[in-house]
Design an enzyme around this catalytic site. Sequence first.
Site, PDB file in Angstrom:
ATOM      1  N   ASP A 111     -14.512  21.768 -38.676  1.00 44.30           N
ATOM      2  CA  ASP A 111     -15.932  21.979 -38.458  1.00 44.30           C
ATOM      3  C   ASP A 111     -16.793  21.148 -39.387  1.00 44.30           C
ATOM      4  O   ASP A 111     -17.928  20.835 -39.068  1.00 44.30           O
ATOM      5  CB  ASP A 111     -16.292  23.466 -38.599  1.00 44.30           C
ATOM      6  CG  ASP A 111     -15.833  24.044 -39.930  1.00 44.30           C
ATOM      7  OD1 ASP A 111     -15.275  23.289 -40.748  1.00 44.30           O
ATOM      8  OD2 ASP A 111     -16.043  25.248 -40.154  1.00 44.30           O
ATOM      9  N   ASN A 125       6.498   7.958  -1.250  1.00 44.48           N
ATOM     10  CA  ASN A 125       6.225   6.532  -1.083  1.00 44.48           C
ATOM     11  C   ASN A 125       7.511   5.721  -1.131  1.00 44.48           C
ATOM     12  O   ASN A 125       7.647   4.700  -0.444  1.00 44.48           O
ATOM     13  CB  ASN A 125       5.250   6.047  -2.153  1.00 44.48           C
ATOM     14  CG  ASN A 125       3.837   6.559  -1.920  1.00 44.48           C
ATOM     15  OD1 ASN A 125       3.632   7.447  -1.097  1.00 44.48           O
ATOM     16  ND2 ASN A 125       2.873   6.016  -2.619  1.00 44.48           N
ATOM     17  N   ASP A 141      -8.359  23.275 -40.409  1.00 41.77           N
ATOM     18  CA  ASP A 141      -9.058  23.671 -41.615  1.00 41.77           C
ATOM     19  C   ASP A 141      -8.936  25.188 -41.749  1.00 41.77           C
ATOM     20  O   ASP A 141      -8.605  25.880 -40.789  1.00 41.77           O
ATOM     21  CB  ASP A 141     -10.532  23.250 -41.517  1.00 41.77           C
ATOM     22  CG  ASP A 141     -11.243  23.379 -42.844  1.00 41.77           C
ATOM     23  OD1 ASP A 141     -10.563  23.519 -43.870  1.00 41.77           O
ATOM     24  OD2 ASP A 141     -12.488  23.345 -42.858  1.00 41.77           O
ATOM     25  N   ASN A 200       0.249   7.583   4.507  1.00 41.44           N
ATOM     26  CA  ASN A 200      -0.342   7.717   3.178  1.00 41.44           C
ATOM     27  C   ASN A 200      -1.561   8.631   3.193  1.00 41.44           C
ATOM     28  O   ASN A 200      -1.755   9.460   2.299  1.00 41.44           O
ATOM     29  CB  ASN A 200      -0.738   6.341   2.635  1.00 41.44           C
ATOM     30  CG  ASN A 200       0.455   5.598   2.062  1.00 41.44           C
ATOM     31  OD1 ASN A 200       1.590   6.039   2.205  1.00 41.44           O
ATOM     32  ND2 ASN A 200       0.198   4.474   1.428  1.00 41.44           N
ATOM     33  N   VAL A 232       0.843  -1.197   0.000  1.00 44.49           N
ATOM     34  CA  VAL A 232       0.000   0.000   0.000  1.00 44.49           C
ATOM     35  C   VAL A 232       0.883   1.254   0.000  1.00 44.49           C
ATOM     36  O   VAL A 232       0.587   2.251  -0.660  1.00 44.49           O
ATOM     37  CB  VAL A 232      -0.951   0.009   1.205  1.00 44.49           C
ATOM     38  CG1 VAL A 232      -1.678   1.333   1.328  1.00 44.49           C
ATOM     39  CG2 VAL A 232      -1.956  -1.134   1.085  1.00 44.49           C
ATOM     40  N   ALA A 233       1.984   1.190   0.754  1.00 45.41           N
ATOM     41  CA  ALA A 233       2.899   2.332   0.792  1.00 45.41           C
ATOM     42  C   ALA A 233       3.570   2.547  -0.554  1.00 45.41           C
ATOM     43  O   ALA A 233       3.804   3.684  -0.977  1.00 45.41           O
ATOM     44  CB  ALA A 233       3.960   2.115   1.872  1.00 45.41           C
TER      45      ALA A 233
END
Length: 947
Positions: free
Chosen positions: A669, A735, A358, A774, A311-312
């Site tokens: 367009d 992290n 265009d 976290n 998880v970290a």
Amino acid sequence: MGHVDLDHVFATAQTTAPAALSDPAQLDGSAVAMQLGVDPRQGLTAEEAECRLRQDGPNELVSHPPAPAWQRFLAQFRDPLVYLLLVAVLVTFSIWALEAFVGWPVDALVILIIVLLNAVLGFAQENRSQQAAAALARLTTTTCSVLRAGASLRVPASALVRGDILLLSEGDSIGADARLLQANALKVQEASLTGESEAVLKDTTALHTPVSLAERRNMVFKGTAVVQGTGIAVVTATGMNTEMGSIAHLLETTQDEATPLQKEVRQIGRMLGQAVITIAVVVVISVLFLSDIQTATDVIDVLLLGVSLAVAAVPEGLPAILSLVLAVGVQRMAVHQAIIRKLSSVETLGSATVICSDKTGTLTRSEMTIERITTASGCVTVSGTGYNPEGEFKHDGRPLQDGPLRNELIVLLSGGSLAGNANLAHDHDGQWCVHGDPTEAAFLVAERKLAIHERRQHRFERIAEIPFTSDRKMMSVIAVDHEHNDQRIVISKGAPDVLLNQCSHLRVGMETLPLDDDKRAAILADVDGLSDAALRTLSVAYRTLTADENIMTGPALEQHLVFVGTVGIIDPPRAEAATAIATAHRAGIRVIMITGDHPRTAARIAADLGIIRSGDIAITGAELDAMDDAQLTGAVRNTSVFARVAPAHKLRIVDALQADGQIVAMTGDGVNDAPALKAADIGIAMGINGTEVTRESAKMILADDNFATIVTAVREGRAILDNMRKFLRYLLSSNMGEVLTVFLAIIGASLIGLTAPDGAVILPLLATQILWINLMTDAAPALAMGIDTQSHDVMQRAPRKMHDRIIDGQMWSTVLQVGLVMSLTTLLTMDWLLPGGLLPGHHDIDTARTAAFTVLVFSQLFNAFNARSETASAFNNLFSNRWLWAAVVIAVALQIAVVEMPLMNAAFSTVHLSMEHWVLCVVMASITLWFCEILKVVRRWRIRNKN
């Protein structure tokens, strides 16, 4: 030829079901009506129309049905990072189950909430964008006049069927492909289908050979509009069988491209997945081997540590923060009239290296304007663009004075305005608008600029007209001059060479002189000069009719005319487009014009806008057809204007640019733009003049049809890209600090005193503490960086190349170095307090762990200021982001609460710290800040030396 014999058609038409038609443009109109089983004077009956509608289906383009809401919601979970988080949730719940459901699986619940919030946010934003696009589509719903059972009525375009008789008049939108049976000075604007800026004059003459779409003068097509005249046509194709439908089919076969952001996030997810599995397995195996595992509970604790470490390692806030940052960017763009249909498309704008646009209506105003005028006495330039009648007339750079030249201009512009059927008026918003042919309106605008329109309106009264035809290339009107005893005059307007052949005299001031060969040569030289300047030329002539001349003799009146002069007309470029293109060039972005217009006109407009240098030429569609893929790749590298191109050419150009490593934004367009818009990295459709097909294929819609809005969107996209790099740098390095803290503590446990008396390894952080880090340091600071202020040089840098990573080698180096510094300062703090390590200490494990826990939190908060730039000092604009300061202050307050409140002590296994300990934590955590400052000084020094 203006019409077919309807009596003959009526006599031969049959009321049978229509058979499949061969090319109706090559058939006589009567034969087409007969094959379709319709009487052109009566039209279909309601019953027959209903039967054919059931047989052929509605006159609509087939599209994939919209995905139901539940599918679009589930699509938000299709992300590698989300998959990783869901796996972590599953493992955590499994461990919770093995522990007999003791307590609550807080970490799993928090991750689930984050994932769900991310999905809800992405779904809500995309749904809002789709609703905005749908609202624009509803504005384009059209109705058509048809003849049913002898009566004229308006029906929705979707109800048209083959064999319907269309009644066409000025201003009508054409709802289906149809073969003309009558055409009275009928002009149709087909720019949305062919890219041609000029309205096309139609007739009913059958063609002898197949020709290109733009040259089928006896046909009208779905999605185009009548700008002048009237006509009658029989519908030959509806729905997907129309020319618009064939382009829509091409669109269906064009694959959507994943954005660079989507590609990189997928790669990050795969990479993190592999890293997480490797790190978690190594740590778990190491702890199992180095610790005294005796019970199942011990095994569960180790597995829980592995999950917590996973998880970290995974920045679980990344998907939610990414969506939030993109959503904020979308809202900012919406303020500037840019509607983003897909969140991930925002970042692509910031990476665009080429904008293919265009010309008509996008880079130009789609408003024909007289720019230069030549008469016998000289040449005049006219300032001002569009339909706003404000401008100056100058001769040799000086304002026009009274005299022969001005007298000639009065006759020229008054005559050109009389010999036309357009109207110039204010709309409900007070803006000047035109009803009718824009080319004819150009005379009305110039006439108002010269302030002579009111006198002309009172002086002359039109009494007859000789219509323009493609054979004659001119038109005439007969008017009564009330200021000269109601004298009748004929005024003609047309192609200069044709009109000059009908002239015998020349207007010079207030006199008329014989037109000799030298004067003719001078006039033709003036015309060539206007043409060389890519101006469309029209001339005006007149003569006074004698009392015994019969105006019903028609073209016979158009002889022995007095030539007045010639105007040069152009569809002017948007002023804001030139500024936007210059900004794009400074930002390292090429602008390429791709148009169906004439090469010389396209090159002139491109030069005026700064896309190319004056004198550069355009490549035509015919030249593209002669190129293989390798030659085309070379052409797109060196050419910025492509003219006379078809939809397939636009696709080839976009594909060639992408194959050359470019990130392509395509604006357009018309229907003919849609396949290229879908194939491009980001398609940008016009919201006002854009067709429904084009908007559906685009990832972004310009609600104001303003090319300059694209540059604003690019600026916002680049700022978002910068901010994404900021919070990615922050999240990954933070992290990484957590992962390395646990990993290095296990590897070097004996060095820092993290071993029990029996030799077992003591964990530096607990699973709940890792989760708290976290929660407190990932989301809020990262989100605050995601909405950071734009850097001053955001539009002065080259765009990110296709092979460049958002997380490049330098960022990974920073992530690893900062993560290592965080982990070392955290472990050094623990060693400082624990006995038995490298440094003498005398505190227990709970105090040391609490201090280390706090150092790691504070280190990450210091890192939030570092991560705002890879080179600029954290003290630059230190207080410019108040949201970041708010996030840091709240995180500090919550960390103090976790350490000092008894209730939080029990939940997170922390203990009270003394003031000495708090000072130690702040000082040790600040090492991360000072290390990064030194690192940035070195980088700035290297950049200066390199430059």
